[in-house]
Design an enzyme around this catalytic site. Sequence first.
Site, short mmCIF file in Angstrom:
data_model
loop_
_atom_site.label_atom_id
_atom_site.label_comp_id
_atom_site.label_asym_id
_atom_site.label_seq_id
_atom_site.Cartn_x
_atom_site.Cartn_y
_atom_site.Cartn_z
N SER A 125 0.85 -1.18 0.00
CA SER A 125 0.00 0.00 0.00
C SER A 125 0.89 1.23 0.00
O SER A 125 1.98 1.23 0.58
CB SER A 125 -0.91 0.02 1.23
OG SER A 125 -1.57 1.26 1.35
N TYR B 109 -2.11 -1.32 10.30
CA TYR B 109 -1.98 -1.39 8.84
C TYR B 109 -0.73 -0.66 8.36
O TYR B 109 0.05 -1.20 7.58
CB TYR B 109 -3.22 -0.79 8.18
CG TYR B 109 -3.32 -1.10 6.70
CD1 TYR B 109 -3.71 -2.37 6.26
CD2 TYR B 109 -3.01 -0.14 5.74
CE1 TYR B 109 -3.77 -2.67 4.92
CE2 TYR B 109 -3.09 -0.43 4.39
CZ TYR B 109 -3.47 -1.70 3.98
OH TYR B 109 -3.54 -1.99 2.64
#
Length: 229
Positions: free
Chosen positions: A131, A153
């Site tokens: 990401s 995350y």
Amino acid sequence: MARLAVVTGANRGLGYAIVRELAEHGWDVLALTRTSAEPADGSWPAGVVPVLQDVRSEPAHALAAAVGQRPVDLLVNNAAQGAPHGKLGAIEADGILNAVDVNVAGPLRLTQFLLPNLLAAADPVIVNVSSRLGSVSAQANGDFADLSTSYAYKVSKAAQNMLTVSLAQELQGRVRCWAVHPGKLATAMGQSDASKSPANAARQLRELVDSGSRTSPRFCSLGGNDLAW
């Protein structure tokens, strides 16, 4: 013989889209899933073999039997784990550890297990679905300060990027290793303003694999530019 891909997190979202995209373009695919749940449309495409394998565990007999001695041309580490966003006082360390287990240790386990098969392929590639939020430099610049992204995350995706670099350095000249940001995907894990379809991201991933890019390590946005680590 068709090229063989191994894809984790394969029965929904981006993982299933990648499985379909590769199968429709002549690949054989081992679709690794944490549960025995069928994919979204209720069926696997031709050339796809579902394999029950939780990336949090050491690879089991089912995967060993499915892959055998066959060369693996592509490993897509797509399975991912996040955690609810929260302020510092509300963050649970177990949530971060779970995300690291799935997003970092999971790809490591699969790479270790499949390394002989990867090295037996003519031009193997490992793709870690990362990401843009894992970019330490972008986060330090405050580029995503307006997003409500969990510590779990961000931390685990940054660690996954470092894993990509580490693998690329050790496997230099033998296996290309990439971290890819798929885009703002309209999936269950996506941001509220996400609009990119998983099918579009899957097509861009296949095109990247087929492009012949020799850069390794590489961190890039699918269909876009390279990103700062």
